[in-house]
Design an enzyme around this catalytic site. Structure first.
Site, short mmCIF file in Angstrom:
data_model
loop_
_atom_site.label_atom_id
_atom_site.label_comp_id
_atom_site.label_asym_id
_atom_site.label_seq_id
_atom_site.Cartn_x
_atom_site.Cartn_y
_atom_site.Cartn_z
N GLY A 249 0.78 -1.23 0.00
CA GLY A 249 0.00 0.00 0.00
C GLY A 249 0.81 1.28 0.00
O GLY A 249 0.24 2.36 0.13
N GLU A 291 4.65 -6.27 1.61
CA GLU A 291 4.20 -6.70 0.29
C GLU A 291 3.94 -5.54 -0.66
O GLU A 291 2.79 -5.27 -1.02
CB GLU A 291 2.88 -7.46 0.43
CG GLU A 291 2.89 -8.54 1.47
CD GLU A 291 1.52 -9.13 1.72
OE1 GLU A 291 1.44 -10.34 1.90
OE2 GLU A 291 0.52 -8.37 1.75
N GLY A 293 3.46 -3.59 -4.04
CA GLY A 293 3.16 -3.91 -5.44
C GLY A 293 3.37 -2.66 -6.28
O GLY A 293 4.37 -2.52 -6.99
N ARG A 294 2.43 -1.72 -6.12
CA ARG A 294 2.47 -0.47 -6.87
C ARG A 294 3.81 0.25 -6.78
O ARG A 294 4.35 0.74 -7.77
CB ARG A 294 1.37 0.45 -6.32
CG ARG A 294 1.14 1.73 -7.07
CD ARG A 294 0.20 2.63 -6.25
NE ARG A 294 -0.94 1.91 -5.72
CZ ARG A 294 -2.07 1.69 -6.37
NH1 ARG A 294 -2.22 2.19 -7.57
NH2 ARG A 294 -3.07 1.01 -5.81
N ARG A 331 -8.06 2.09 -14.95
CA ARG A 331 -8.06 2.74 -13.63
C ARG A 331 -8.80 4.08 -13.61
O ARG A 331 -9.50 4.34 -12.64
CB ARG A 331 -6.63 2.89 -13.11
CG ARG A 331 -5.99 1.52 -12.81
CD ARG A 331 -4.64 1.62 -12.11
NE ARG A 331 -4.79 2.11 -10.76
CZ ARG A 331 -4.50 3.33 -10.36
NH1 ARG A 331 -4.02 4.22 -11.21
NH2 ARG A 331 -4.69 3.69 -9.12
N TYR A 335 -11.51 4.04 -10.80
CA TYR A 335 -11.17 4.78 -9.57
C TYR A 335 -11.02 6.28 -9.77
O TYR A 335 -10.52 6.96 -8.87
CB TYR A 335 -9.82 4.30 -9.01
CG TYR A 335 -9.61 2.82 -8.88
CD1 TYR A 335 -10.36 2.06 -7.99
CD2 TYR A 335 -8.62 2.17 -9.61
CE1 TYR A 335 -10.14 0.71 -7.85
CE2 TYR A 335 -8.38 0.81 -9.47
CZ TYR A 335 -9.15 0.09 -8.59
OH TYR A 335 -8.91 -1.25 -8.45
N CYS A 362 -16.10 1.67 -27.15
CA CYS A 362 -17.47 2.15 -27.25
C CYS A 362 -18.06 2.30 -25.86
O CYS A 362 -18.87 1.48 -25.41
CB CYS A 362 -18.30 1.17 -28.06
SG CYS A 362 -17.81 1.22 -29.76
N GLU A 363 -17.63 3.34 -25.18
CA GLU A 363 -17.97 3.52 -23.78
C GLU A 363 -17.62 4.98 -23.47
O GLU A 363 -16.47 5.37 -23.59
CB GLU A 363 -17.05 2.57 -22.97
CG GLU A 363 -17.37 2.30 -21.55
CD GLU A 363 -18.63 1.47 -21.38
OE1 GLU A 363 -19.48 1.93 -20.63
OE2 GLU A 363 -18.74 0.38 -21.98
N TYR A 391 -1.10 -2.31 -12.09
CA TYR A 391 -2.54 -2.46 -12.29
C TYR A 391 -3.00 -1.89 -13.62
O TYR A 391 -4.11 -1.38 -13.74
CB TYR A 391 -3.33 -1.82 -11.12
CG TYR A 391 -2.85 -2.33 -9.77
CD1 TYR A 391 -3.11 -3.64 -9.37
CD2 TYR A 391 -2.10 -1.53 -8.92
CE1 TYR A 391 -2.65 -4.12 -8.16
CE2 TYR A 391 -1.64 -2.00 -7.71
CZ TYR A 391 -1.91 -3.30 -7.33
OH TYR A 391 -1.45 -3.77 -6.12
C1 PLP Z 1 -2.92 -5.36 -3.28
C2 PLP Z 1 -2.24 -5.89 -2.12
C3 PLP Z 1 -0.90 -5.58 -1.88
C4 PLP Z 1 -0.13 -4.61 -2.73
O1 PLP Z 1 -0.66 -3.33 -2.64
P1 PLP Z 1 0.08 -2.10 -3.33
O2 PLP Z 1 -0.83 -0.96 -3.07
O3 PLP Z 1 0.18 -2.41 -4.78
O4 PLP Z 1 1.40 -1.98 -2.68
C5 PLP Z 1 -0.27 -6.19 -0.83
N1 PLP Z 1 -0.92 -7.06 -0.03
C6 PLP Z 1 -2.21 -7.38 -0.22
C7 PLP Z 1 -2.87 -8.34 0.68
C8 PLP Z 1 -2.92 -6.80 -1.26
O5 PLP Z 1 -4.20 -7.10 -1.44
#
Ligand code: PLP
Length: 442
Positions: A249, A291, A293-294, A331, A335, A362-363, A391
């Site tokens: 996150g 964890e 991701g982004r 996105r 969002y 077409c949206e 994403y």
């Molecule tokens: C989506 C998610 C992440 C990664 O979130 P980011 O915002 O991309 O860093 C990590 N852990 C869990 C459980 C998630 O659902």
């Protein structure tokens, strides 16, 4: 104002260059839309996490949340950087295994793992399951027992911490489809039940408080609640957590006004909070897992489009359409996400007009950017949209039977194709015409 970061720069021809490769050359070689990833920047982000944790003295795992962008070459980078990997489906697991990702560093997430997915993951000998709910516990235990294997689990808890973010992507509050609630006693009950299941080993707990977070307070609060819970569980249930996973996150800068903290600041806040709260309770310091991701891939990705038609509605708005849209970037539609963009082939020219960038689906909601200042846009110009690494490809679809774009990694003046553009054959590859219809057509 377009924000140049990583290896992005404007070259002598006034064109955007990423990883030492001219974007015009990239579009000529690979076509558009095209996802371009700055490999050096991905690796830099990986190292920022790993280095910060090393400096903390904690045992740790940094698990890349592969859902942000899960393809084989990306799994390779994550493996090379010594990180772990989160998967949430059989497809992501399959991708990781095919890429040769070390199974013991794979963590399986998700609120509805099917028995088939659980079997596949146990057979692959993955490192850990993150158990999400009471239905999952006995199923996981019995499949593990059948296979005479012991599986490591983290229990996902919802600590009741709300991160400040868009409500659609926040998951830390009580009313969530994810996890065992801490406040209503579910989390306690989950530890109690799991500790009685003989094929499961409880490593600890997991919490993920949301996405695109720009402050550390939420992580501190989550660490504190997890520590209080750990202390209670140890004294009442004699279960000691060896691992505390504080999720992902961590925010990134999509547009001006987004103010992410340096990775090292997030990591220090987390490690300090865990150290304070656990040692003040005389609890053996657990390993910390996170964890991201982004924040690993988000700002490393740029999408290149070719400008097609324009529609000028005098006094109202000028629409500029590109050859992609919600099929490669849903996105904004999902969002209201914002992005910055530049004319990559004329990056030094001053802005002359305000336009809105439309996709080709077409949206009516298929819009990428509202009110963007650009030089006078012409058919054939290349539009570069930044921060599309997370994403985007992962959420791409074939709506309107649009073929998914190609993806390249650029680094030190070279571009490597890592995902081919889909072909027409790919589009119809799984279509089946029943025999009776074939005959009726003759
Ligand atoms: C989506 C998610 C992440 C990664 O979130 P980011 O915002 O991309 O860093 C990590 N852990 C869990 C459980 C998630 O659902």
């Amino acid at each position: 104002m377009y924000y140049l970061h990583g290896t992005s720069q404007i070259n002598d021809q006034g064109r955007l260059e990423i990883g030492g490769v001219d974007t015009k050359k990239l579009t000529e070689e690979f076509g558009t839309p095209l996802f371009v990833y700055d490999e050096a920047l991905i690796r830099q982000r990986c190292r920022e996490y790993v280095d910060a944790f090393r400096a903390s003295g904690f045992q740790f795992q940094v698990a890349y949340a592969s859902k942000a962008f899960c393809v084989k070459a990306m799994c390779r980078i994550v493996a090379e950087e010594g990180m772990s990997l989160d998967v949430v489906s059989d497809g992501e697991l399959y991708t990781a295994l095919e890429a040769g990702f070390p199974a013991e560093r794979i963590h399986f997430h998700g609120n509805n793992k099917t028995p088939e997915e659980i079997e596949m993951a146990i057979d692959a000998k993955i490192g850990c399951f993150v158990v999400d709910n009471f239905s999952e516990l006995p199923v996981l235990n019995s499949i593990a027992a059948e296979k005479r294997q012991n599986v490591n689990v983290l229990l996902r808890i919802t600590p009741g911490v709300e991160a400040h973010t868009h409500e659609f992507i926040s998951t830390g509050q009580t009313d969530s489809k994810f996890g065992f609630d801490l406040g209503n006693g579910s989390a306690y009950k989950a530890v109690e039940e799991a500790s009685k299941l003989s094929s499961l080993t409880i490593l600890g707990v997991h919490s993920h408080i949301g996405s695109q977070i720009f402050e550390v307070e939420g992580f501190r609060m989550a660490a504190e609640r997890v520590a209080d819970f750990a202390v209670q569980v140890r004294s009442e249930l004699q279960v000691t957590f060896k691992v505390i996973n504080l999720g992902g996150g961590f925010g990134i800068r999509y547009v001006e006004g987004h103010t992410p903290l340096p990775v090292a600041v997030y990591v220090k806040a987390i490690t300090d909070a865990v150290r304070e709260n656990f040692s003040s309770n005389d609890y053996p310091l657990p390993a910390i897992w996170v964890e991201p991701g982004r924040s690993i891939v988000g700002d490393a990705g740029t999408t290149l489009y070719t400008v097609g038609t324009t529609k000028d509605i005098p006094g109202v708005r000028k629409y500029v359409a590109v050859d992609g849209g919600m099929t490669d970037n849903p996105r904004p539609a999902l969002y209201d996400s914002e992005y910055e963009a530049v004319l990559a082939n004329r990056a030094t020219e001053p802005a002359e007009e305000v336009v809105s960038i439309a996709g080709k689906c077409c949206e009516s909601g298929d819009m990428l950017i509202w009110d963007l200042s650009l030089p006078k846009v012409e058919n054939g110009d290349i539009l570069a949209v930044s921060c599309t690494g997370a994403y985007n490809y992962a959420m791409a679809s074939n709506y309107n039977r649009i073929r998914r774009p190609a993806v390249v990694f650029v680094k030190d003046g070279h571009a490597d194709l890592i995902v081919k553009r889909e072909s027409y054959k790919d589009i119809i590859g799984n279509d089946v015409i029943p025999e009776r219809m074939k005959q009726a057509n003759q």
